[in-house]
Write an enzyme that holds these catalytic residues in place. Structure first.
Site, PDB file in Angstrom:
ATOM      1  N   ARG A 149       0.642  -1.266  -0.465  1.00  0.00           N
ATOM      2  CA  ARG A 149      -0.002  -0.100  -0.285  1.00  0.00           C
ATOM      3  C   ARG A 149       0.845   1.052   0.065  1.00  0.00           C
ATOM      4  O   ARG A 149       0.303   2.317  -0.311  1.00  0.00           O
ATOM      5  CB  ARG A 149      -0.477   0.010   1.207  1.00  0.00           C
ATOM      6  CG  ARG A 149      -1.703  -1.361   1.099  1.00  0.00           C
ATOM      7  CD  ARG A 149      -2.641  -1.503   2.527  1.00  0.00           C
ATOM      8  NE  ARG A 149      -1.740  -1.282   3.871  1.00  0.00           N
ATOM      9  CZ  ARG A 149      -1.690  -1.943   5.001  1.00  0.00           C
ATOM     10  NH1 ARG A 149      -3.271  -1.216   5.206  1.00  0.00           N
ATOM     11  NH2 ARG A 149      -1.513  -1.795   5.838  1.00  0.00           N
ATOM     12  N   LYS A 156       3.601 -18.997   7.428  1.00  0.00           N
ATOM     13  CA  LYS A 156       2.219 -20.251   8.357  1.00  0.00           C
ATOM     14  C   LYS A 156       2.005 -18.106   9.164  1.00  0.00           C
ATOM     15  O   LYS A 156       2.788 -17.360   8.954  1.00  0.00           O
ATOM     16  CB  LYS A 156       3.691 -20.702   9.897  1.00  0.00           C
ATOM     17  CG  LYS A 156       4.799 -19.615  10.658  1.00  0.00           C
ATOM     18  CD  LYS A 156       4.962 -20.946  10.991  1.00  0.00           C
ATOM     19  CE  LYS A 156       6.201 -20.313  12.571  1.00  0.00           C
ATOM     20  NZ  LYS A 156       5.491 -19.385  13.513  1.00  0.00           N
ATOM     21  N   HIS A 176      10.859 -21.829   7.431  1.00  0.00           N
ATOM     22  CA  HIS A 176      12.165 -21.445   7.015  1.00  0.00           C
ATOM     23  C   HIS A 176      13.257 -22.479   7.885  1.00  0.00           C
ATOM     24  O   HIS A 176      14.438 -22.760   7.549  1.00  0.00           O
ATOM     25  CB  HIS A 176      12.540 -19.972   7.160  1.00  0.00           C
ATOM     26  CG  HIS A 176      12.293 -20.171   8.873  1.00  0.00           C
ATOM     27  ND1 HIS A 176      10.982 -19.318   9.581  1.00  0.00           N
ATOM     28  CD2 HIS A 176      13.273 -20.235  10.056  1.00  0.00           C
ATOM     29  CE1 HIS A 176      11.720 -19.250  10.693  1.00  0.00           C
ATOM     30  NE2 HIS A 176      12.579 -19.593  11.162  1.00  0.00           N
ATOM     31  N   LYS A 188      17.321 -25.163   6.548  1.00  0.00           N
ATOM     32  CA  LYS A 188      18.461 -24.932   7.319  1.00  0.00           C
ATOM     33  C   LYS A 188      18.906 -25.991   6.918  1.00  0.00           C
ATOM     34  O   LYS A 188      18.751 -27.187   6.972  1.00  0.00           O
ATOM     35  CB  LYS A 188      17.809 -24.664   9.025  1.00  0.00           C
ATOM     36  CG  LYS A 188      17.492 -23.612   9.052  1.00  0.00           C
ATOM     37  CD  LYS A 188      17.533 -23.560  11.145  1.00  0.00           C
ATOM     38  CE  LYS A 188      17.072 -21.905  11.300  1.00  0.00           C
ATOM     39  NZ  LYS A 188      18.171 -20.788  11.040  1.00  0.00           N
ATOM     40  N   GLU A 243      14.121 -19.916  22.536  1.00  0.00           N
ATOM     41  CA  GLU A 243      13.931 -17.759  21.822  1.00  0.00           C
ATOM     42  C   GLU A 243      14.347 -17.184  23.082  1.00  0.00           C
ATOM     43  O   GLU A 243      13.719 -17.757  24.258  1.00  0.00           O
ATOM     44  CB  GLU A 243      12.549 -17.716  21.232  1.00  0.00           C
ATOM     45  CG  GLU A 243      12.601 -18.382  19.719  1.00  0.00           C
ATOM     46  CD  GLU A 243      11.620 -17.817  19.045  1.00  0.00           C
ATOM     47  OE1 GLU A 243      11.528 -16.977  18.452  1.00  0.00           O
ATOM     48  OE2 GLU A 243      10.663 -18.682  19.733  1.00  0.00           O
ATOM     49  N   ASP A 289       1.207 -21.373  17.618  1.00  0.00           N
ATOM     50  CA  ASP A 289       3.245 -20.362  16.939  1.00  0.00           C
ATOM     51  C   ASP A 289       3.581 -21.320  16.648  1.00  0.00           C
ATOM     52  O   ASP A 289       5.106 -21.945  15.607  1.00  0.00           O
ATOM     53  CB  ASP A 289       3.898 -18.837  18.126  1.00  0.00           C
ATOM     54  CG  ASP A 289       4.664 -18.349  17.167  1.00  0.00           C
ATOM     55  OD1 ASP A 289       4.451 -18.390  15.545  1.00  0.00           O
ATOM     56  OD2 ASP A 289       5.895 -17.949  17.083  1.00  0.00           O
ATOM     57  N   HIS A 336       7.047 -25.882  13.838  1.00  0.00           N
ATOM     58  CA  HIS A 336       8.531 -26.422  13.393  1.00  0.00           C
ATOM     59  C   HIS A 336       8.581 -27.729  14.036  1.00  0.00           C
ATOM     60  O   HIS A 336       9.084 -28.608  13.468  1.00  0.00           O
ATOM     61  CB  HIS A 336       8.784 -25.132  14.292  1.00  0.00           C
ATOM     62  CG  HIS A 336       9.091 -24.112  13.360  1.00  0.00           C
ATOM     63  ND1 HIS A 336       8.786 -23.275  12.240  1.00  0.00           N
ATOM     64  CD2 HIS A 336       8.834 -22.239  13.927  1.00  0.00           C
ATOM     65  CE1 HIS A 336       9.066 -21.961  11.960  1.00  0.00           C
ATOM     66  NE2 HIS A 336       9.357 -21.482  13.112  1.00  0.00           N
ATOM     67  N   LYS A 358       9.377 -18.588  24.935  1.00  0.00           N
ATOM     68  CA  LYS A 358      10.252 -17.072  24.906  1.00  0.00           C
ATOM     69  C   LYS A 358      11.073 -16.467  25.913  1.00  0.00           C
ATOM     70  O   LYS A 358      11.115 -17.162  27.244  1.00  0.00           O
ATOM     71  CB  LYS A 358       8.926 -15.498  24.246  1.00  0.00           C
ATOM     72  CG  LYS A 358       8.820 -15.825  22.751  1.00  0.00           C
ATOM     73  CD  LYS A 358       9.224 -16.252  21.872  1.00  0.00           C
ATOM     74  CE  LYS A 358       7.890 -15.603  20.444  1.00  0.00           C
ATOM     75  NZ  LYS A 358       8.655 -15.349  19.345  1.00  0.00           N
TER      76      LYS A 358
END
Length: 515
Positions: A57, A164, A194, A198, A232, A251, A256, A357
């Site tokens: 946009r 995803k 992704h 790897k 993470e 998530d 994964h 996290k």
């Protein structure tokens, strides 16, 4: 042939095509997609007849878009950045302002692509990349279908890469797949993860099936259990509103972690062809026994981080203090599961999965612990107990493989110590700069879906976690937050293994190479 099977220098360039990115003004394009195209261009894997057309946009022209992409390219490519490589790629970048919900704008898109084909010789081959919110996937596909941009002929191809999440539960995943199939054949849909770009993930198959001494040990007779960790160190950053709707389970685990498990546990495929690989991964997911509501209470753990101190001394705030997050949020930022499989190879072998996290480190690994050897021959020595052997597949950082085993400590008495045999990709093959998207983008251009998810794989992943989502939705947690930022998660995650007489592997993150 997938790029996973050959060195960059031996692979042929992809066929002529236009890569059209919806949401090209976002972070993904700047941080991952354009740097990935840079690396592919540097490796001479992009065809001479190639254009990347960004759609968004933002009100700007081609030069404005090129400047926007060029602002950060050096930071994302790093020390290997070469100005002439970027100059050549930059000339192939174009931009078009579009309202993704406006039918007439797609007519203009058709005209733009026709001009690109005529001017650049891209032959009508289009790769559409949806770097947009999931709520727009079906709507954009409908508009593309309405103007004929998804119709293939014998002379050209049309493919769509979808980021995803692929739905937020089983019902929504099925609905999304059904809607996409109204405009696209399954072999036109490339659901990207992704992690599968790897090297270590792809090397799981080589490690298992190309080494004669490994595969005979890869079963319930020799393996005690498997641990998969995707940790993470970052918080939710600017994604608080999204994370409130998703959480760690949605998530990470159906996407994964279960894909990592599938590659680790699958039977040998007949070939590296996409259908053969996908069939074997799906068989693994079929064999995983879904948790009953009662088992969810004992086999699943959730957590939410509070304020804490990271290993580097940084003081960080609690999840509930993040922008876009409910101050009384019940969303989990940590999830762990104990799963089992009902098949010959893995019956009785537990698989422990954890992700979260604000954990101690940014680290991803698969740890395979073997059963302990009998100790009877050591009963009259100083050896009290034999440590189990272990294979660790490091996915990030410092991609590689570590094998730990027992060895005699030099001296007059029988003492055994654990030694590590450590293979690091960088030491043996050099450090090829990569974002994780290079192989996946190249494979899509070549029409190789080996490392992409089939609709069945997506739905099977959601089936496995659906009972957990249902129980957690019905029984909100009372103790959140239940782990401090900078730790390895809630105490209950340790109990998940401790009750089986096991422990999470103590992760010592290796230092970056050369430090």
């Amino acid at each position: 042939m997938s790029l996973m099977q050959t060195d960059y220098t031996e692979a042929p360039p992809a066929p002529p095509n236009v890569m059209i990115i919806f949401g090209a003004g976002g972070d993904l394009t700047k941080r991952k997609l354009v740097p990935a195209l840079y690396h592919l261009s540097n490796a001479r894997l992009l065809p001479e007849s190639f254009v990347m057309l960004g759609l968004d946009r933002l009100d700007m022209d081609d030069d404005g878009f090129r400047n926007l992409m060029g602002e950060q390219i050096r930071d994302h490519v790093g020390e290997v950045f070469e100005e002439d490589v970027w100059t050549k790629l930059c000339e192939r970048l174009q931009y078009m302002k579009i309202d993704m919900l406006s039918g007439p704008d797609y007519e203009l898109l058709c005209e733009r692509l026709s001009r690109i084909d005529a001017e650049r010789g891209t032959e009508g081959n289009y790769l559409f990349y949806m770097a947009i919110p999931p709520s727009l996937f079906s709507k954009v596909a409908d508009h593309l279908g309405d103007v004929g941009l998804l119709h293939e002929t014998e002379d050209d191809w049309r493919r769509v890469i979808i980021e995803k999440p692929f739905g937020r539960d089983l019902d929504s995943a099925i609905a999304l797949n059904n809607h996409l199939h109204k405009n696209l054949d399954e072999d036109q849909i490339y659901r990207i993860d992704h992690y599968l770009g790897k090297e270590t993930v792809q090397n799981i198959m080589v490690f298992r099936f190309a080494n004669g001494f490994i595969e005979p040990l890869w079963n319930r007779h020799h393996i005690d259990h498997v641990q998969i960790t995707v940790a993470e160190s970052v918080g939710v950053e600017h994604r608080g509103a999204y994370y409130e709707e998703a959480g760690a389970m949605r998530d990470m685990i159906p996407n994964h972690l279960l894909v990592l498990l599938g590659f680790l546990a699958m039977e040998p495929p007949n070939s590296f062809e996409a259908h053969a690989m996908r069939d074997e991964v799906n068989k693994v997911l079929d064999a995983i026994t879904p948790l009953t509501p009662e088992q969810v209470l004992t086999h699943a753990v959730r957590g939410q981080y509070g304020a804490g101190t990271m290993p580097n001394g940084e003081q960080v705030m609690a999840y509930r203090a993040s922008n876009g997050v409910d101050p009384n949020s019940h969303t989990e930022t940590f999830a762990a599961l104990k799963l089992g499989m009902d098949n010959w190879r893995w019956a009785g072998v537990p698989f422990y999965l954890r992700t979260g996290k604000r954990l101690t480190a940014q680290y991803t690994e698969i740890a395979i612990q073997f059963k302990k050897a009998p100790t009877i021959m050591f009963q009259d020595t100083e050896v009290d107990e034999l440590e189990p052997d272990m294979v660790v597949l490091r996915i990030q950082p410092n991609e590689g493989i570590q094998m730990s085993l027992g060895a005699k400590i030099p001296g007059p008495t029988m003492r055994i110590g654990t030694v590590n045999m450590d293979f690091c990709y960088e030491d043996y093959f050099g450090n090829k700069p990569a974002t994780g998207y290079e192989t996946l983008i190249y494979d899509c251009m070549k029409g190789d879906a080996t490392l992409y998810k089939h609709a069945d794989t997506v739905e099977k992943g959601w089936e496995i976690v659906q009972s957990v989502l249902d129980v957690w939705s019905a029984l909100p947690p009372r103790e959140f937050p239940n782990y401090a930022a900078g730790t390895w998660g809630p105490a209950a995650a340790g109990n998940l293994l401790r009750e089986d007489g096991r422990l999470w592997r103590r992760i010592q993150v290796p230092k970056a190479h050369g430090r």
